[in-house]
Design a protein around this motif. Structure first.
Motif, mmCIF file in Angstrom:
data_model
loop_
_atom_site.group_PDB
_atom_site.id
_atom_site.type_symbol
_atom_site.label_atom_id
_atom_site.label_comp_id
_atom_site.label_asym_id
_atom_site.label_seq_id
_atom_site.Cartn_x
_atom_site.Cartn_y
_atom_site.Cartn_z
ATOM 1 N N GLY A 65 0.849 -1.240 -0.070
ATOM 2 C CA GLY A 65 0.084 0.010 -0.030
ATOM 3 C C GLY A 65 0.997 1.235 0.173
ATOM 4 N N ALA B 266 1.423 3.882 2.232
ATOM 5 C CA ALA B 266 2.313 3.929 3.381
ATOM 6 C C ALA B 266 3.550 3.231 3.506
ATOM 7 C CB ALA B 266 1.500 4.071 4.767
ATOM 8 N N LYS C 219 -2.512 2.756 -4.778
ATOM 9 C CA LYS C 219 -3.764 3.008 -4.966
ATOM 10 C C LYS C 219 -4.081 2.416 -6.584
ATOM 11 C CE LYS C 219 -4.557 6.731 -2.077
ATOM 12 N NZ LYS C 219 -5.592 6.798 -1.174
#
Ligand SMILES: Cc1ncc(COP(=O)(O)O)c(C=O)c1O
Length: 394
Positions: free
Chosen positions: A101, A103, A250
């Protein structure tokens, strides 16, 4: 409704949630029968809608063959899909580190930058969000950073690109901090949730010049901007600058599987030939994420997808022009299908929701980030409803 799990970034007793009955392309139907047009790609990740058949097909095939793997395992298409990603980024000379992801991408980029340079401090903008883990949150400058008291001294803020003499002041900050202490500058190519702001080409090129002069790495956070969001395949393609590291997530799987990646330049990749890469994840290069990304890479090269995208980007601009005539609208900033509309007052997000529009509503601002596969008719319907709500709240 009392829930047995948390809702993110809010007081739990005030948390807004809604029950989803079904999804279809870019629409969501709630259990109350409300049809919502998704004008925010959920959390900026549903680039290809909520159930794109190409991505689902690749995930299903992966589930039926090799659904999980060791980080070291080379399963069919892992290499080929990675080469395709590098080609699509026009960055074949570099190398990819996979994550789960955004982060995690930022976290690993920061770690690699600090390790490669043997320096510790990172420079970042105040108006920024880079993720919720401690390192990424330290780089983040918005309200979420002080709320978590991230470690002091890790990050030094530079002026916003639109500030007067921003580059001159950035230079002074580098000299004050000591270039020998600064590993990297991390910047969202274009901010997402913080209002769709970016620097000009001159600002970007000036920033890169400072990086070269002071031997500081440039990390571009493309978690929101990547994968066709801003009118080009990647945000960095607008500014003609060479990043040293690029953070992706994303849109990389269209949100279908939690996944992300860090691109590193050749000089960093070469360094790790002889130095231990002290980074790793249990679900590194997970086959389901790779399969979803494979689907995404197929979609972005599809002629029909590209034709529709260019068409709806133009329709979006036309629809935004109509909003400009409303007295409540202060300023509109748009890049591709990423747009912030500053308002003269705050409009409660519920008002849009009740009209069948799902969007991000902030203090004096709404953010519109429709899925890239939206059709002209759904986009004009959605924008028409946004217009109605704004007009009703002048
Ligand atoms: C620019 C940017 N970077 C990083 C992140 C963190 O991504 P994730 O929520 O997948 O960890 C986000 C999330 O919104 C983001 O907008």
């Amino acid at each position: 409704m009392k829930l047995p799990y948390y809702i993110s970034w809010t007081k739990q007793k005030d948390a807004a949630s809604f029950e989803i009955a079904s999804v279809d392309g870019v629409t969501i139907t709630t259990t109350d029968g409300l049809r919502l047009i998704d004008m925010t790609s959920i959390s900026y990740q549903a680039h290809f809608g909520h159930n794109h058949p190409t991505i689902i097909k690749h995930i299903k095939e992966q589930l039926d063959t090799i659904p999980m793997s060791s980080p070291k395992g080379i399963y069919p298409h892992k290499n080929e899909t990675t080469y395709k990603l590098l080609q699509y980024m026009k960055k074949e000379d570099g190398k990819i580190f996979y994550t789960t992801g955004g982060a995690e991408s930022v976290e690993n980029a920061l770690k690699m930058a600090r390790d490669f340079t043997k320096k510790k401090i990172v420079l970042a903008r105040s108006n920024s969000y880079h993720g919720a883990t401690l390192g990424a949150l330290s780089a983040t400058g918005d309200w979420r950073n002080p709320a978590h008291m991230t470690p002091e001294g890790w990050v030094v803020r530079i002026p916003e690109p639109n500030e007067k003499e921003a580059l001159k002041k950035t230079r002074e900050i580098i000299l004050q901090t000591g270039a020998e202490n600064i590993a990297a500058i991390i910047i969202e190519t274009i901010t997402g949730g913080n209002g769709v702001y970016s620097g000009t080409k001159e600002w970007w090129q000036g920033l890169k010049k400072l990086c070269v002069e002071f031997n500081i790495l440039l990390i571009m956070d493309e978690v929101v901007c990547g994968f066709e969001r801003t009118g080009l395949s990647f945000g960095y393609m607008h500014y003609d600058v060479e990043p040293d590291l690029i953070c992706l997530a994303k849109g990389i799987t269209g949100g279908m599987i939690p996944f992300g990646a860090v691109w590193t330049s050749k000089k960093i990749a070469d360094y790790y030939e002889d130095n231990i890469l002290c980074c790793g994840l249990t679900n590194y290069a997970h086959p389901l994420g790779m399969a979803a990304m494979r689907g995404v890479l197929e979609i972005v090269h599809d002629k029909k997808f590209q034709e529709n995208l260019k068409h709806v980007e133009n329709i979006f601009k036309i629809e935004l022009e109509k909003l400009k005539s409303l007295s409540i609208v202060k300023e509109i900033r748009v890049h591709g299908l990423l747009c912030a509309i500053d308002l003269k007052k705050t409009i409660d997000g519920k008002k849009f929701f009740q009209k069948g529009i799902y969007l991000v509503s902030q203090t004096n601002r709404i953010i519109l980030v429709p899925p890239l596969v939206i059709t002209e008719s759904l986009l004009t319907e959605g924008m028409g409803k946004v217009y109605e709500v704004l007009e009703e709240n002048l």
